[in-house]
Design a protein around this motif. Sequence first.
Motif, mmCIF file in Angstrom:
data_model
loop_
_atom_site.group_PDB
_atom_site.id
_atom_site.type_symbol
_atom_site.label_atom_id
_atom_site.label_comp_id
_atom_site.label_asym_id
_atom_site.label_seq_id
_atom_site.Cartn_x
_atom_site.Cartn_y
_atom_site.Cartn_z
ATOM 1 N N THR A 240 8.664 -42.092 23.418
ATOM 2 C CA THR A 240 8.445 -43.765 23.497
ATOM 3 C C THR A 240 8.122 -44.198 21.835
ATOM 4 O O THR A 240 7.284 -45.250 21.863
ATOM 5 C CB THR A 240 7.366 -44.095 24.353
ATOM 6 O OG1 THR A 240 6.333 -43.579 23.892
ATOM 7 C CG2 THR A 240 7.856 -43.701 25.789
ATOM 8 N N HIS A 241 8.336 -43.672 21.029
ATOM 9 C CA HIS A 241 8.284 -43.890 19.477
ATOM 10 C C HIS A 241 8.567 -45.544 19.461
ATOM 11 O O HIS A 241 8.198 -46.052 18.382
ATOM 12 C CB HIS A 241 8.756 -42.772 18.669
ATOM 13 C CG HIS A 241 8.005 -43.077 17.311
ATOM 14 N ND1 HIS A 241 6.633 -42.782 17.007
ATOM 15 C CD2 HIS A 241 8.753 -42.862 15.965
ATOM 16 C CE1 HIS A 241 6.463 -42.898 15.805
ATOM 17 N NE2 HIS A 241 7.420 -43.102 15.196
ATOM 18 N N ARG B 163 8.725 -48.033 21.208
ATOM 19 C CA ARG B 163 7.718 -49.041 21.624
ATOM 20 C C ARG B 163 6.478 -49.099 20.535
ATOM 21 O O ARG B 163 6.282 -49.919 20.225
ATOM 22 C CB ARG B 163 7.092 -48.467 22.747
ATOM 23 C CG ARG B 163 8.139 -48.335 23.977
ATOM 24 C CD ARG B 163 7.449 -47.730 25.252
ATOM 25 N NE ARG B 163 8.383 -47.284 25.974
ATOM 26 C CZ ARG B 163 8.204 -46.673 27.229
ATOM 27 N NH1 ARG B 163 7.112 -46.024 27.504
ATOM 28 N NH2 ARG B 163 9.317 -46.245 28.168
ATOM 29 N N THR B 164 6.130 -47.828 19.849
ATOM 30 C CA THR B 164 4.830 -47.888 19.135
ATOM 31 C C THR B 164 5.613 -48.435 17.784
ATOM 32 O O THR B 164 4.809 -49.359 17.279
ATOM 33 C CB THR B 164 4.719 -46.553 18.712
ATOM 34 O OG1 THR B 164 4.376 -45.841 19.943
ATOM 35 C CG2 THR B 164 3.290 -46.318 17.751
ATOM 36 N N SER C 93 1.769 -38.041 20.745
ATOM 37 C CA SER C 93 2.883 -38.048 21.824
ATOM 38 C C SER C 93 2.546 -37.085 22.844
ATOM 39 O O SER C 93 2.732 -35.779 22.586
ATOM 40 C CB SER C 93 4.125 -38.294 21.247
ATOM 41 O OG SER C 93 4.661 -37.207 20.579
ATOM 42 N N GLY D 229 4.788 -39.934 24.831
ATOM 43 C CA GLY D 229 4.073 -41.083 24.123
ATOM 44 C C GLY D 229 3.417 -41.883 25.172
ATOM 45 O O GLY D 229 2.918 -41.575 26.416
ATOM 46 N N VAL E 266 0.342 -49.169 24.301
ATOM 47 C CA VAL E 266 0.669 -49.472 22.662
ATOM 48 C C VAL E 266 0.173 -50.499 22.334
ATOM 49 O O VAL E 266 -0.830 -50.726 21.312
ATOM 50 C CB VAL E 266 1.959 -49.037 22.637
ATOM 51 C CG1 VAL E 266 2.015 -49.395 20.929
ATOM 52 C CG2 VAL E 266 2.223 -47.647 22.781
ATOM 53 N N ASN E 267 0.341 -51.826 23.016
ATOM 54 C CA ASN E 267 -0.056 -53.061 22.425
ATOM 55 C C ASN E 267 -1.625 -53.222 22.429
ATOM 56 O O ASN E 267 -2.029 -53.392 21.390
ATOM 57 C CB ASN E 267 0.432 -54.169 23.415
ATOM 58 C CG ASN E 267 2.158 -54.188 23.017
ATOM 59 O OD1 ASN E 267 2.763 -53.724 22.090
ATOM 60 N ND2 ASN E 267 2.692 -55.427 23.536
ATOM 61 N N VAL F 209 -2.732 -51.135 19.497
ATOM 62 C CA VAL F 209 -2.699 -51.964 18.077
ATOM 63 C C VAL F 209 -3.524 -53.049 18.011
ATOM 64 O O VAL F 209 -3.951 -53.356 16.809
ATOM 65 C CB VAL F 209 -1.220 -52.355 17.903
ATOM 66 C CG1 VAL F 209 -0.724 -53.173 16.694
ATOM 67 C CG2 VAL F 209 -0.255 -51.047 17.978
ATOM 68 N N PRO G 146 0.641 -42.983 14.601
ATOM 69 C CA PRO G 146 1.355 -42.401 15.765
ATOM 70 C C PRO G 146 1.869 -40.945 15.388
ATOM 71 O O PRO G 146 2.903 -40.974 14.646
ATOM 72 C CB PRO G 146 2.421 -43.157 16.327
ATOM 73 C CG PRO G 146 2.691 -44.037 15.032
ATOM 74 C CD PRO G 146 1.722 -44.046 14.136
ATOM 75 N N THR H 224 3.911 -37.672 15.492
ATOM 76 C CA THR H 224 5.225 -37.351 16.508
ATOM 77 C C THR H 224 5.371 -35.742 16.371
ATOM 78 O O THR H 224 4.968 -35.100 15.535
ATOM 79 C CB THR H 224 6.493 -37.707 15.740
ATOM 80 O OG1 THR H 224 6.578 -37.203 14.419
ATOM 81 C CG2 THR H 224 6.388 -39.344 15.655
ATOM 82 N N GLU I 147 14.313 -49.740 17.555
ATOM 83 C CA GLU I 147 13.344 -49.955 18.425
ATOM 84 C C GLU I 147 13.659 -50.322 19.841
ATOM 85 O O GLU I 147 12.844 -50.451 20.707
ATOM 86 C CB GLU I 147 12.345 -51.135 17.782
ATOM 87 C CG GLU I 147 11.713 -50.531 16.452
ATOM 88 C CD GLU I 147 11.568 -51.784 15.775
ATOM 89 O OE1 GLU I 147 11.994 -51.834 14.478
ATOM 90 O OE2 GLU I 147 11.033 -52.834 16.033
#
Length: 630
Positions: free
Chosen positions: A132-133, A135-136, A289, A293, A299-300, A303, A321, A323, A339
């Motif tokens: 889900t990178h 999304r990040t 992750s 992830g 994630v939101n 951040v 993040p 990996t 993305e």
Amino acid sequence: MRYSAGVCNLCGTGCGHFLRFEGGRIAGVAPSVAHPVSRGRLCVRGWHIHELLATGARIEAPMVRERGALRAATCEEAIASVADRLAALPDPATQLAVVGSARSSNEDNFLLARLAREVFGTGQLAVTSQGTHDRTLHALRSAFGEAAPIGSLADVDGARYILLVGGELARLNPIAASNVWMAAQRGARVVALSSTRTQMTRLASRHLQQKPGTKRIAVNAFLKAILTARGARADFTERDLPGYPELERALAGLSPAAAESITGIPYAALEEEARTLLAAESFMVIFASGISGLDVETVNPVVDLAAVSGKMGAAGSGILPITGVCNLQGSFDVGLVSEEHGDLVGALAAPSSRVRALFVVDHDDGVIRHRERIAGLDLVVYVGSFVNPFMDLAHVVFPAATFVEADGTYTASDGRVQFSPARIPPPAGVLPAWRLFGAIAARAGRDWGYGGEREVFAGIAGSVPGYAGLTHEGLAAGFGCHTRRAPTVRCRRLLPIDGTAAAAVSPGGSFPFALMIGKAQHFWHQHNLMRKTLIPRREYDATLLQYPEGYVELSAADAERLQVRDNWPVRLTSASGSLQTAVRISDDVQDGSACVPYFINEMISGFLVADDRAFTAGEDAVIPVRIEKA
Ligand code: SF4
């Protein structure tokens, strides 16, 4: 004997190493003391990378399938076969999917993306281990203007407050985890948010242990506590932090009592941490992750939490993040994946999928998801350095040079672009992947004319903003360069969050256990590559000797309730499948929850893949199950 400097490409930490050559053969490895991230250390994988590189299990010649069996072919024949058949697809935009490798160099991935998009006309691209990178990166771009991490692994040294979201860092990225440990030794406060106990939660100053499946709510509650603590100081305004009123409104309905009851984390602890965090000179958020992830709903607010701390851009601060694969960040940077892409491999299996041809590079996982669907495709192309289970499905196989046989650049999790030089020539007739992609493009009528890796990288530097001005020579002169080089980091807008107080999935009724999917200590052995090393493979075999069918971790109290002992067989049943495995009693999991490590083939293909939440909901995914003595 000679030593040659380069970069380990087994995970996204990007450690510096020296390969040792004896008589022209790779004979060993040693860490780089001067490298600013690894500083004289390698993890167990890095210490055995020479075993992988020296394996005899190489693909050394192109092959094409004829009457059901692969046979050797000339490079020209294989290239013509692939180029002509892909060019003949009536609707490549829907019929061709390309799965690249997050372990390939930026040069390879840049040209694979061009081959797919410009030459064959498909935008269906993915990389293995993409997780889900996307999304990040989307969250980072929306909030901070660039789809790139903030800060660097070297900055962890100066961090005074470190928040670890998820607990698997020590298993996934041991050197990055070690940097956190060293920061803790220097007095940094380390707080770990994780539903399970791990090495990282044990070294943390405080373990915020949320109930499984409630990480989003725990992060939201921490965010609320920070807003409350920060609001009292009243030293920022909506002008400084656009989106602040919306964030406050979104969190208004989350009462401290509800948050505490759902997550199991005392709200007073979050209030105390909020005050400590705001008083710290610097703040680093690190998340590793898990199986795939974190979901966007988690994630939101992570951040946003970093943004409202007001510390992003300060020394020792950032959002990292980390990996599991070495060049995942670079795969996004050079446009191989964007993305917006979701789970392309999962989408293959959908009845609506029109994919007829699949082009796969370096599939390093031992498990092939949706094998039956792939076996029914008209054309499967596999490009890789090492013998791989994917070859059984391929109609055409191409060998490719390894990362020590071609010049290339790799972008670590923290955005550090590093140059890795060719240190030995590839076997006769084996091309670097970028050159193979160029030859396929030329056969299809598009001759790019690249003469070498430097020219390809110049193309990247000319089209990817964060790479502007970078050259192989400049990167080789030091320890690389970060893609985010702007002197200031400013939050453009806080991200929208889901402030509701309800867990997405709750165990209960016929399925009372919350099953999580985690990483075993030997998780990397599921990777086809690591199965070709000696020492790590030996450790994996030792685990298999004890638990040949894998295991499910249960608390001692739950094991007693179920009347099972360690290594006794149990059956796990979910709404979508069942699995027999053995019990492993562990104090790492909470009562009422269970954890299956992602390392046994049958577990993954026969059970976890059947429940897509394991791949789409991120590391906090919970599958309600029933557990019975088998
Ligand atoms: S932490 Fe990652 S990059 Fe460093 S030695 Fe281990 S596998 Fe290699």
